[in-house]
Design a protein around this motif. Structure first.
Motif, PDB file in Angstrom:
ATOM      1  N   ALA A  59      -5.365  11.711   3.960  1.00  0.00           N
ATOM      2  CA  ALA A  59      -4.526  11.438   5.190  1.00  0.00           C
ATOM      3  C   ALA A  59      -5.060  12.295   6.276  1.00  0.00           C
ATOM      4  O   ALA A  59      -4.761  11.933   7.563  1.00  0.00           O
ATOM      5  CB  ALA A  59      -3.168  11.381   5.150  1.00  0.00           C
ATOM      6  N   ALA A  60      -5.525  13.481   6.073  1.00  0.00           N
ATOM      7  CA  ALA A  60      -5.964  14.453   7.259  1.00  0.00           C
ATOM      8  C   ALA A  60      -7.559  13.975   7.764  1.00  0.00           C
ATOM      9  O   ALA A  60      -7.746  14.639   8.833  1.00  0.00           O
ATOM     10  CB  ALA A  60      -5.823  15.848   6.852  1.00  0.00           C
ATOM     11  N   SER A  61      -8.170  13.271   7.128  1.00  0.00           N
ATOM     12  CA  SER A  61      -9.403  12.736   7.574  1.00  0.00           C
ATOM     13  C   SER A  61      -9.738  11.631   8.114  1.00  0.00           C
ATOM     14  O   SER A  61      -9.227  10.511   7.690  1.00  0.00           O
ATOM     15  CB  SER A  61     -10.258  12.697   6.426  1.00  0.00           C
ATOM     16  OG  SER A  61     -11.589  12.018   6.578  1.00  0.00           O
ATOM     17  N   GLN A 121      -2.814   6.212  10.570  1.00  0.00           N
ATOM     18  CA  GLN A 121      -3.043   5.187   9.433  1.00  0.00           C
ATOM     19  C   GLN A 121      -2.363   4.059   9.999  1.00  0.00           C
ATOM     20  O   GLN A 121      -2.788   2.712   9.646  1.00  0.00           O
ATOM     21  CB  GLN A 121      -2.250   5.717   8.070  1.00  0.00           C
ATOM     22  CG  GLN A 121      -3.461   6.549   7.348  1.00  0.00           C
ATOM     23  CD  GLN A 121      -2.581   7.295   6.201  1.00  0.00           C
ATOM     24  OE1 GLN A 121      -1.504   7.477   6.309  1.00  0.00           O
ATOM     25  NE2 GLN A 121      -3.549   7.746   5.216  1.00  0.00           N
ATOM     26  N   LEU A 122      -0.818   4.090  10.511  1.00  0.00           N
ATOM     27  CA  LEU A 122      -0.380   2.764  11.007  1.00  0.00           C
ATOM     28  C   LEU A 122      -1.048   2.310  12.114  1.00  0.00           C
ATOM     29  O   LEU A 122      -1.277   1.061  12.250  1.00  0.00           O
ATOM     30  CB  LEU A 122       1.065   3.327  11.378  1.00  0.00           C
ATOM     31  CG  LEU A 122       1.995   2.123  11.917  1.00  0.00           C
ATOM     32  CD1 LEU A 122       2.283   1.160  10.693  1.00  0.00           C
ATOM     33  CD2 LEU A 122       3.344   2.661  12.557  1.00  0.00           C
ATOM     34  N   ALA A 123      -1.704   3.035  12.832  1.00  0.00           N
ATOM     35  CA  ALA A 123      -2.426   2.551  14.062  1.00  0.00           C
ATOM     36  C   ALA A 123      -3.559   1.644  13.585  1.00  0.00           C
ATOM     37  O   ALA A 123      -3.669   0.325  14.270  1.00  0.00           O
ATOM     38  CB  ALA A 123      -3.045   3.761  14.822  1.00  0.00           C
ATOM     39  N   VAL A 124      -4.103   1.709  12.651  1.00  0.00           N
ATOM     40  CA  VAL A 124      -5.398   1.108  12.219  1.00  0.00           C
ATOM     41  C   VAL A 124      -4.895   0.046  11.222  1.00  0.00           C
ATOM     42  O   VAL A 124      -5.727  -0.836  10.971  1.00  0.00           O
ATOM     43  CB  VAL A 124      -6.445   1.782  11.512  1.00  0.00           C
ATOM     44  CG1 VAL A 124      -6.884   2.988  12.353  1.00  0.00           C
ATOM     45  CG2 VAL A 124      -5.845   2.641  10.297  1.00  0.00           C
ATOM     46  N   LEU A 142       0.876  -1.249   0.111  1.00  0.00           N
ATOM     47  CA  LEU A 142       0.035   0.190  -0.027  1.00  0.00           C
ATOM     48  C   LEU A 142       0.760   1.249   0.034  1.00  0.00           C
ATOM     49  O   LEU A 142       1.747   1.427   0.792  1.00  0.00           O
ATOM     50  CB  LEU A 142      -0.995   0.034   1.335  1.00  0.00           C
ATOM     51  CG  LEU A 142      -1.629   1.240   1.849  1.00  0.00           C
ATOM     52  CD1 LEU A 142      -2.432   1.814   0.394  1.00  0.00           C
ATOM     53  CD2 LEU A 142      -2.470   1.320   2.854  1.00  0.00           C
ATOM     54  N   ILE A 143       0.546   2.124  -0.902  1.00  0.00           N
ATOM     55  CA  ILE A 143       1.364   3.404  -0.912  1.00  0.00           C
ATOM     56  C   ILE A 143       0.123   4.650  -1.017  1.00  0.00           C
ATOM     57  O   ILE A 143      -0.432   4.921  -1.825  1.00  0.00           O
ATOM     58  CB  ILE A 143       2.269   3.796  -2.177  1.00  0.00           C
ATOM     59  CG1 ILE A 143       2.796   2.347  -2.484  1.00  0.00           C
ATOM     60  CG2 ILE A 143       2.966   4.903  -2.428  1.00  0.00           C
ATOM     61  CD1 ILE A 143       3.743   2.365  -3.982  1.00  0.00           C
ATOM     62  N   THR A 144       0.520   5.314  -0.031  1.00  0.00           N
ATOM     63  CA  THR A 144      -0.379   6.674   0.145  1.00  0.00           C
ATOM     64  C   THR A 144       0.337   7.671  -0.451  1.00  0.00           C
ATOM     65  O   THR A 144       1.509   7.710  -0.575  1.00  0.00           O
ATOM     66  CB  THR A 144      -0.681   6.805   1.729  1.00  0.00           C
ATOM     67  OG1 THR A 144       0.651   7.283   2.292  1.00  0.00           O
ATOM     68  CG2 THR A 144      -1.233   5.701   2.599  1.00  0.00           C
ATOM     69  N   LEU A 162     -10.033   3.619   4.746  1.00  0.00           N
ATOM     70  CA  LEU A 162      -8.926   2.922   4.205  1.00  0.00           C
ATOM     71  C   LEU A 162      -8.568   1.626   4.816  1.00  0.00           C
ATOM     72  O   LEU A 162      -8.244   0.568   4.282  1.00  0.00           O
ATOM     73  CB  LEU A 162      -7.699   3.828   4.481  1.00  0.00           C
ATOM     74  CG  LEU A 162      -6.364   3.342   3.854  1.00  0.00           C
ATOM     75  CD1 LEU A 162      -6.256   2.984   2.423  1.00  0.00           C
ATOM     76  CD2 LEU A 162      -5.321   4.315   4.218  1.00  0.00           C
ATOM     77  N   GLN A 163      -8.826   1.382   6.305  1.00  0.00           N
ATOM     78  CA  GLN A 163      -8.614   0.370   6.791  1.00  0.00           C
ATOM     79  C   GLN A 163      -9.661  -0.786   6.395  1.00  0.00           C
ATOM     80  O   GLN A 163      -9.354  -2.121   6.230  1.00  0.00           O
ATOM     81  CB  GLN A 163      -8.846   0.412   8.280  1.00  0.00           C
ATOM     82  CG  GLN A 163      -8.965  -0.541   9.545  1.00  0.00           C
ATOM     83  CD  GLN A 163      -9.414  -0.598  10.640  1.00  0.00           C
ATOM     84  OE1 GLN A 163     -10.092   0.345  10.895  1.00  0.00           O
ATOM     85  NE2 GLN A 163      -8.861  -1.358  11.589  1.00  0.00           N
TER      86      GLN A 163
END
Length: 246
Positions: free
Chosen positions: A61-63, A117-120, A10-12, A70-71
């Motif tokens: 990414a700010a939302s 993002q990493l957390a989820v 996955l690439i954001t 995304l998760q």
């Protein structure tokens, strides 16, 4: 080469620049990619350049809502062998021009975003997966007009060092990519009238005497995402033509 054969990455922020260059190369090396972006035109272009099996998502990414979405999307797509948190943005201005809104906007996108993002997504990372986060040579340049942006990207460096320790027990590596002047996004946040002058000044400080390409930055990113870097974690890799070492 088939370093990514059968792997899911996955690439954001993967619809342009080094993110898209990395996604295209992962596909060429046998992998499957999911990418995120915000700009509709870039999302459509990415769809035309990547296989139909790729997952291409509009995501901010700010939302927090988009992070949750995304998760969910990745849960349905499959577990991850690599996660490149590349999304972010930049603005420049004097220290006196920084407002609470500007601070919150950039911190939310560049710091809170990858943290959440990493957390989820952590539970979706396979054993021995690789996490990569994009920082910036602005952290080390000390430019007068980039204090807020540099602060966000400095926070990323600190985050990744802690992530490397936290994820090590699962065999997961975490590293930071530190791009300098890369041509596809080189100071794109600056007003057109001042960009060329600033670029000329920065390039004059680069020992290699030129800007880098998206492909050159992506090559280093993919090294860190691949098993070629299986004993590399908690590190920063500069792709800047020698700028921060000059």
């Amino acid at each position: 080469m088939s370093r990514f054969e059968g792997k899911r990455i996955l690439i954001t922020g993967g619809t342009s620049g080094m993110g898209l260059a990395g996604a295209q190369r992962i596909v060429r090396e046998g992998g499957h990619v999911a990418i995120t972006g915000l700009n509709e035109e870039r999302l459509e272009r990415a769809r035309s350049l990547l296989p139909e099996t790729s997952l291409i998502l509009k995501s901010d990414a700010a939302s927090e809502a988009d992070i949750t979405a995304l998760q969910t999307a990745i849960s349905g797509w499959g577990s991850l062998d690599g996660l490149w948190l590349n999304a972010g943005f930049a603005e420049v201005g004097s220290l006196e021009s920084v407002t609470a809104d500007a601070f919150n906007h950039m911190m939310n996108a560049n710091v809170r975003g990858p943290m959440l993002q990493l957390a989820v997504l952590s539970d979706l990372l396979n054993q021995y997966a690789s996490v990569l986060v994009t920082s910036s040579s602005s952290v080390y340049e000390g430019a007068a007009m980039t204090s807020l942006y540099a602060a966000t990207k400095g926070a990323v460096v600190a985050m990744v060092k802690s992530w490397a320790s936290a994820l090590a027990e699962r065999g997961i590596r975490a590293n930071t990519l530190v791009p300098g002047p890369i041509e596809t996004n080189f100071r794109h946040f600056m007003p057109e009238e001042s960009r060329q002058q600033f670029e000329d000044f920065v390039v004059s400080q680069v020992p290699l005497g030129r800007v880098g390409t998206a492909e050159e930055a992506a090559a280093v990113a993919l090294f860190l995402l691949s098993d070629d870097a299986s004993y590399v974690t908690g590190s920063q890799y500069a792709v800047d033509g020698g700028l921060v070492h000059n």
